[in-house]
Design a protein around this motif. Structure first.
Motif, PDB file in Angstrom:
ATOM      1  N   ILE A 143       1.999 -20.944 -39.735  1.00 51.29           N
ATOM      2  CA  ILE A 143       2.474 -21.599 -38.510  1.00 51.29           C
ATOM      3  C   ILE A 143       1.347 -21.706 -37.494  1.00 51.29           C
ATOM      4  O   ILE A 143       1.139 -22.743 -36.863  1.00 51.29           O
ATOM      5  N   VAL A 144       0.563 -20.634 -37.338  1.00 52.23           N
ATOM      6  CA  VAL A 144      -0.555 -20.658 -36.394  1.00 52.23           C
ATOM      7  C   VAL A 144      -1.581 -21.689 -36.817  1.00 52.23           C
ATOM      8  O   VAL A 144      -2.075 -22.478 -35.990  1.00 52.23           O
ATOM      9  N   ASP A 145      -1.927 -21.732 -38.103  1.00 49.10           N
ATOM     10  CA  ASP A 145      -2.897 -22.720 -38.585  1.00 49.10           C
ATOM     11  C   ASP A 145      -2.400 -24.143 -38.353  1.00 49.10           C
ATOM     12  O   ASP A 145      -3.159 -25.027 -37.946  1.00 49.10           O
ATOM     13  N   TYR A 146      -1.118 -24.350 -38.612  1.00 46.21           N
ATOM     14  CA  TYR A 146      -0.541 -25.692 -38.425  1.00 46.21           C
ATOM     15  C   TYR A 146      -0.599 -26.121 -36.962  1.00 46.21           C
ATOM     16  O   TYR A 146      -0.991 -27.244 -36.641  1.00 46.21           O
ATOM     17  N   LEU A 147      -0.207 -25.212 -36.061  1.00 45.51           N
ATOM     18  CA  LEU A 147      -0.215 -25.552 -34.642  1.00 45.51           C
ATOM     19  C   LEU A 147      -1.629 -25.786 -34.130  1.00 45.51           C
ATOM     20  O   LEU A 147      -1.859 -26.644 -33.283  1.00 45.51           O
ATOM     21  N   ILE A 148      -2.594 -25.036 -34.634  1.00 44.38           N
ATOM     22  CA  ILE A 148      -3.978 -25.210 -34.182  1.00 44.38           C
ATOM     23  C   ILE A 148      -4.525 -26.540 -34.667  1.00 44.38           C
ATOM     24  O   ILE A 148      -5.210 -27.252 -33.929  1.00 44.38           O
ATOM     25  N   GLU A 149      -4.201 -26.929 -35.881  1.00 43.79           N
ATOM     26  CA  GLU A 149      -4.739 -28.174 -36.431  1.00 43.79           C
ATOM     27  C   GLU A 149      -4.040 -29.406 -35.853  1.00 43.79           C
ATOM     28  O   GLU A 149      -4.693 -30.428 -35.621  1.00 43.79           O
ATOM     29  N   ASN A 150      -2.738 -29.352 -35.624  1.00 45.37           N
ATOM     30  CA  ASN A 150      -1.988 -30.563 -35.273  1.00 45.37           C
ATOM     31  C   ASN A 150      -1.590 -30.668 -33.794  1.00 45.37           C
ATOM     32  O   ASN A 150      -1.197 -31.734 -33.348  1.00 45.37           O
ATOM     33  N   GLU A 151      -1.653 -29.598 -33.060  1.00 43.56           N
ATOM     34  CA  GLU A 151      -1.245 -29.642 -31.661  1.00 43.56           C
ATOM     35  C   GLU A 151      -2.438 -29.316 -30.780  1.00 43.56           C
ATOM     36  O   GLU A 151      -3.477 -28.851 -31.245  1.00 43.56           O
ATOM     37  N   ARG A 152      -2.261 -29.510 -29.518  1.00 46.66           N
ATOM     38  CA  ARG A 152      -3.286 -29.103 -28.567  1.00 46.66           C
ATOM     39  C   ARG A 152      -3.236 -27.584 -28.413  1.00 46.66           C
ATOM     40  O   ARG A 152      -2.204 -26.966 -28.658  1.00 46.66           O
ATOM     41  N   GLU A 153      -4.326 -27.023 -27.987  1.00 40.27           N
ATOM     42  CA  GLU A 153      -4.387 -25.573 -27.842  1.00 40.27           C
ATOM     43  C   GLU A 153      -3.458 -25.108 -26.720  1.00 40.27           C
ATOM     44  O   GLU A 153      -2.921 -23.998 -26.751  1.00 40.27           O
ATOM     45  N   THR A 155      -0.559 -26.103 -26.084  1.00 35.45           N
ATOM     46  CA  THR A 155       0.829 -26.044 -26.534  1.00 35.45           C
ATOM     47  C   THR A 155       1.189 -24.618 -26.923  1.00 35.45           C
ATOM     48  O   THR A 155       2.296 -24.146 -26.644  1.00 35.45           O
ATOM     49  N   LEU A 156       0.254 -23.912 -27.563  1.00 31.09           N
ATOM     50  CA  LEU A 156       0.508 -22.522 -27.945  1.00 31.09           C
ATOM     51  C   LEU A 156       0.678 -21.647 -26.711  1.00 31.09           C
ATOM     52  O   LEU A 156       1.566 -20.806 -26.646  1.00 31.09           O
ATOM     53  N   VAL A 157      -0.183 -21.842 -25.737  1.00 30.54           N
ATOM     54  CA  VAL A 157      -0.140 -21.019 -24.534  1.00 30.54           C
ATOM     55  C   VAL A 157       1.110 -21.316 -23.724  1.00 30.54           C
ATOM     56  O   VAL A 157       1.748 -20.419 -23.165  1.00 30.54           O
ATOM     57  N   GLU A 158       1.508 -22.585 -23.669  1.00 31.34           N
ATOM     58  CA  GLU A 158       2.690 -22.967 -22.889  1.00 31.34           C
ATOM     59  C   GLU A 158       3.974 -22.438 -23.515  1.00 31.34           C
ATOM     60  O   GLU A 158       4.961 -22.207 -22.828  1.00 31.34           O
ATOM     61  N   SER A 159       3.976 -22.244 -24.820  1.00 34.37           N
ATOM     62  CA  SER A 159       5.194 -21.795 -25.486  1.00 34.37           C
ATOM     63  C   SER A 159       5.388 -20.277 -25.398  1.00 34.37           C
ATOM     64  O   SER A 159       6.436 -19.769 -25.772  1.00 34.37           O
ATOM     65  N   LEU A 160       4.398 -19.520 -24.891  1.00 35.36           N
ATOM     66  CA  LEU A 160       4.515 -18.059 -24.788  1.00 35.36           C
ATOM     67  C   LEU A 160       5.230 -17.671 -23.508  1.00 35.36           C
ATOM     68  O   LEU A 160       5.025 -18.271 -22.458  1.00 35.36           O
ATOM     69  N   ASP A 161       6.057 -16.629 -23.601  1.00 37.07           N
ATOM     70  CA  ASP A 161       6.651 -16.098 -22.377  1.00 37.07           C
ATOM     71  C   ASP A 161       5.713 -15.022 -21.807  1.00 37.07           C
ATOM     72  O   ASP A 161       4.624 -14.796 -22.330  1.00 37.07           O
TER      73      ASP A 161
END
Length: 178
Positions: A143-153, A155-161
């Motif tokens: 999941i992490v590899d997929y999000l790093i390759e296909n989304e902006r960086e 997006t990961l930070v915004e999705s964290l609480d």
């Protein structure tokens, strides 16, 4: 119901007396038979007639006449058309309600049978059923590899609480892998 009234019968002498009385009245000259008209009446007749014609064809009387014959009925017709459209226009269903409302109106077993029959025709549902529940089991690394390759960086930070962001910062500070 009316009773018949008998006409009084006149004798010959009464009838002749009435005829002579009518003839005497007709023979008398009345003062209203030939009224005397002054010369000024005849001389001013044409002038008065022209004044009446001018009054009838004056711009104000023509505009009032036009308003009464054309403008007011036209305005009333347009207003009734607009009011009729406002109150009696058919209500069209929105586009969103079309297919959704039709599917929601069906019973659950009917929807299931339609989905199953269409999927069996394609063969895709059968293949998914043989795999089982492991189709959606994905590791965290994938999941992490997929999000790093296909989304902006971001997006990961915004999705964290807040708790996850604090844990990520502590892990980055210690240099350990999460």
């Amino acid at each position: 119901m009316k009773f018949r009234q008998e006409k009084p019968s006149l004798s010959e002498s009464d009838e002749q007396a009435l005829a002579h009385e009518i003839a005497d009245l007709a023979g008398q000259k009345s003062s209203l038979e030939h009224p005397v008209v002054s010369e000024t009446y005849w001389q001013s007749l044409i002038v008065r007639t022209n004044q009446r014609i001018d009054h009838v064809i004056s711009p104000m009387s023509l505009s009032i006449s036009w308003a009464l014959r054309v403008a007011i009925p036209g305005v009333v017709a347009v207003l009734s058309f607009v009011i009729g459209l406002h109150y009696y226009a058919p209500v069209r269903p929105s586009v969103e309600d079309g297919m959704n409302s039709a599917v929601q109106a069906l019973a659950d077993r009917d929807v299931d049978s339609m989905v199953t029959s269409s999927a069996l025709a394609d063969g895709t549902l059968q293949a998914a059923a043989t795999v089982g529940n492991q189709v959606f089991d994905v590791s965290k690394d994938q999941i992490v590899d997929y999000l790093i390759e296909n989304e902006r960086e971001t997006t990961l930070v915004e999705s964290l609480d807040d708790q996850q962001a604090n844990a990520l910062l502590i892990a980055l500070a210690n240099g350990t892998q999460y």
